[in-house]
Design a protein around this motif. Structure first.
Motif, PDB file in Angstrom:
ATOM      1  N   HIS A 219       0.846  -1.205   0.000  1.00 22.95           N
ATOM      2  CA  HIS A 219       0.000   0.000   0.000  1.00 22.95           C
ATOM      3  C   HIS A 219       0.875   1.247   0.000  1.00 22.95           C
ATOM      4  O   HIS A 219       0.547   2.253   0.636  1.00 22.95           O
ATOM      5  N   CYS A 220       1.969   1.190  -0.733  1.00 21.86           N
ATOM      6  CA  CYS A 220       2.978   2.264  -0.641  1.00 21.86           C
ATOM      7  C   CYS A 220       2.482   3.604  -1.160  1.00 21.86           C
ATOM      8  O   CYS A 220       3.039   4.638  -0.787  1.00 21.86           O
ATOM      9  N   TYR A 221       1.465   3.625  -2.022  1.00 20.94           N
ATOM     10  CA  TYR A 221       0.950   4.902  -2.539  1.00 20.94           C
ATOM     11  C   TYR A 221      -0.437   5.201  -1.997  1.00 20.94           C
ATOM     12  O   TYR A 221      -1.274   5.808  -2.673  1.00 20.94           O
ATOM     13  N   LEU A 235       9.477  12.811   0.280  1.00 14.91           N
ATOM     14  CA  LEU A 235       9.543  11.485   0.877  1.00 14.91           C
ATOM     15  C   LEU A 235       9.952  11.589   2.340  1.00 14.91           C
ATOM     16  O   LEU A 235      10.892  12.308   2.695  1.00 14.91           O
ATOM     17  N   ARG A 236       9.253  10.873   3.202  1.00 16.14           N
ATOM     18  CA  ARG A 236       9.623  10.858   4.620  1.00 16.14           C
ATOM     19  C   ARG A 236      11.063  10.375   4.783  1.00 16.14           C
ATOM     20  O   ARG A 236      11.503   9.457   4.099  1.00 16.14           O
ATOM     21  N   GLU A 237      11.762  10.967   5.714  1.00 12.08           N
ATOM     22  CA  GLU A 237      13.149  10.578   5.954  1.00 12.08           C
ATOM     23  C   GLU A 237      13.242   9.122   6.394  1.00 12.08           C
ATOM     24  O   GLU A 237      14.183   8.409   6.025  1.00 12.08           O
ATOM     25  N   SER A 238      12.265   8.642   7.162  1.00 14.57           N
ATOM     26  CA  SER A 238      12.298   7.254   7.613  1.00 14.57           C
ATOM     27  C   SER A 238      12.178   6.292   6.434  1.00 14.57           C
ATOM     28  O   SER A 238      12.797   5.212   6.433  1.00 14.57           O
ATOM     29  N   ILE A 239      11.402   6.670   5.428  1.00 10.28           N
ATOM     30  CA  ILE A 239      11.258   5.835   4.234  1.00 10.28           C
ATOM     31  C   ILE A 239      12.535   5.903   3.395  1.00 10.28           C
ATOM     32  O   ILE A 239      12.975   4.893   2.833  1.00 10.28           O
ATOM     33  N   GLN A 240      13.133   7.083   3.319  1.00  9.46           N
ATOM     34  CA  GLN A 240      14.426   7.196   2.623  1.00  9.46           C
ATOM     35  C   GLN A 240      15.439   6.234   3.233  1.00  9.46           C
ATOM     36  O   GLN A 240      16.135   5.508   2.519  1.00  9.46           O
ATOM     37  N   ALA A 266       5.108  10.902  -6.082  1.00 10.13           N
ATOM     38  CA  ALA A 266       6.251  10.066  -5.695  1.00 10.13           C
ATOM     39  C   ALA A 266       7.093   9.688  -6.903  1.00 10.13           C
ATOM     40  O   ALA A 266       8.336   9.791  -6.878  1.00 10.13           O
ATOM     41  N   ILE A 267       6.454   9.263  -7.964  1.00  6.63           N
ATOM     42  CA  ILE A 267       7.185   8.808  -9.153  1.00  6.63           C
ATOM     43  C   ILE A 267       7.936   9.965  -9.809  1.00  6.63           C
ATOM     44  O   ILE A 267       9.043   9.776 -10.335  1.00  6.63           O
ATOM     45  N   LYS A 268       7.386  11.160  -9.760  1.00  2.91           N
ATOM     46  CA  LYS A 268       8.101  12.323 -10.284  1.00  2.91           C
ATOM     47  C   LYS A 268       9.405  12.558  -9.528  1.00  2.91           C
ATOM     48  O   LYS A 268      10.348  13.134 -10.066  1.00  2.91           O
ATOM     49  N   GLN A 269       9.456  12.092  -8.285  1.00  5.14           N
ATOM     50  CA  GLN A 269      10.675  12.230  -7.478  1.00  5.14           C
ATOM     51  C   GLN A 269      11.572  10.993  -7.563  1.00  5.14           C
ATOM     52  O   GLN A 269      12.565  10.899  -6.856  1.00  5.14           O
TER      53      GLN A 269
END
Length: 389
Positions: A219-221, A235-240, A266-269
């Motif tokens: 469910h990432c998006y 993007l959240r730092e924890s996810i990075q 998200a995909i644009k990043q």
């Protein structure tokens, strides 16, 4: 003499190939031979019991793998038939994501043996599986010994474990079920762990910081406040940090877990999914917004992914994430699991889980699945004549 050959198949990179199959395995993938009929009959690759000529008209890839479905027919909440979410939609392999726990995994295994689709399971860490929406609100539901025994009884069927980490599931237990899931994982050969994310608590940062290489965030998006993007859209730092450790992102579209806006931003990043999955079950298959894995895959054309990228997410990437080392690649020695499909170039309206509609310019139409060398047509009845052998 081969069991089955497919000629004139178009790959996603535009090349045409001929494929030979024996005993459920791919034994040769060659450049397409001459269209000259006299030469064809003399070619060794044409020594087969069955020949299917796609004549350069249809795409072929390794068999599509849906990493997140719900297909335990006896489930009281999320149920379906494996072949309705599988081969009927061009999907050769499905992985049920936590419908069953140690109490009923053996029954699930028994029911899957008659399916044409290849079925695997992520075992829910709650012994009851999903019989209610709050299976992890009582920590007594997590019986580590029962989980390990179930895994030992079902080698090759249970390929991972599943923990649903959202407020409606864990109640007041917060992050504790995930801590227990990681202990179970360590005690069972580091099986893949799929983690459902949704509304908090627990906060996504707590979840992400516990995950390690090979763990899967599904469910990432999703468009909920507890999502992978900050309110500012970054993007959240924890996810990075999690991605840097090798944690994987899975789509898991479902009825309430996919937002076009979040996915596009998200995909644009450059925050791409590792795997595209449907989270399909009977209700969202029939009434939407999921309908099929092909439908979910097609939505990603509208937000910047190419055909090659989309197919990679349901073949090689999926096989790698699930540790199905014999699947996902169109090459000699791999399972003869294949998907034959078209890419229709015409407008199509797609809906996400947030009520937003987007019109795409192309979409995928699965025509047939080949599972361990056996051809199964999809529900596109018009193709029965096309694929007559």
């Amino acid at each position: 003499m081969y069991d089955f050959i497919i000629t004139g198949a178009v790959l996603v990179d535009g090349r045409q190939v001929d494929i030979a199959i024996n005993d459920g395995k791919i034994v040769a993938v060659n450049a397409a031979i001459s269209a000259d009929k006299e030469n064809q009959t003399k070619s060794p690759i044409y020594s087969a019991k069955k020949v299917l000529d796609l004549a350069g008209k249809y795409y072929l890839s390794a068999g599509w793998i849906d990493s997140h479905v719900h297909c335990y027919p006896a489930s009281p909440i999320y149920h379906d038939e494996a072949d309705l979410v599988g081969v009927a939609s061009g999907v050769t392999t499905v992985v049920d994501a936590g419908s069953t726990g140690s109490n009923d995994i053996d029954d699930f295994y028994r029911l899957t043996r008659s399916a044409k689709t290849q079925v695997y399971a992520f075992l829910n860490i709650a012994k009851t599986g999903i019989v209610t929406q709050n299976e992890l609100a009582d920590m007594a539901q997590i019986d580590k010994q029962a989980v390990s025994q179930a895994i030992a009884r079902n080698p090759g069927f249970i390929i991972g474990i599943k923990a649903r980490m959202s407020s409606s599931v864990v109640g007041k237990n917060g992050i504790k079920p995930l801590v227990r899931a990681k202990e179970i994982q360590q005690e069972n050969n580091q099986l893949p762990l799929m983690v459902h994310i949704g509304n908090n608590p627990p906060d996504l940062d707590e979840i992400a910081d516990l995950l390690t290489q090979g763990d899967i965030i599904t469910h990432c998006y999703n468009g909920k406040p507890n999502r992978i993007l900050t309110p500012a859209g970054t993007l959240r730092e924890s996810i990075q940090r999690a991605l840097q450790r090798g944690v994987l992102l899975d789509v898991g579209h479902g009825s309430a877990s996919f937002s076009f806006d979040v996915a596009e931003l998200a995909i644009k990043q450059g925050i791409y999914p590792h795997t595209i999955s449907s989270d399909i079950y009977c209700r969202n298959r029939i009434s939407g917004p999921v309908h099929s894995l092909a439908t979910v895959m097609s939505k990603f054309f509208t937000i910047g992914l190419s055909l090659e990228q989309v197919i990679h997410c349901v073949t090689e990437n999926a096989a790698q994430a699930l540790r199905l080392s014999h699947k996902g690649v169109l090459d000699a020695g791999y399972d003869a699991d294949l998907t034959i499909f078209e890419l229709k170039q015409q407008p199509q309206v797609f809906n996400d889980s947030e009520g937003k509609s987007v019109t795409g310019e192309k979409y995928l139409v699965p025509l047939a699945a080949v599972v361990a060398g056996d051809l199964v047509l999809t529900d596109e009845g018009k193709l029965k004549d096309v694929f007559s052998l």
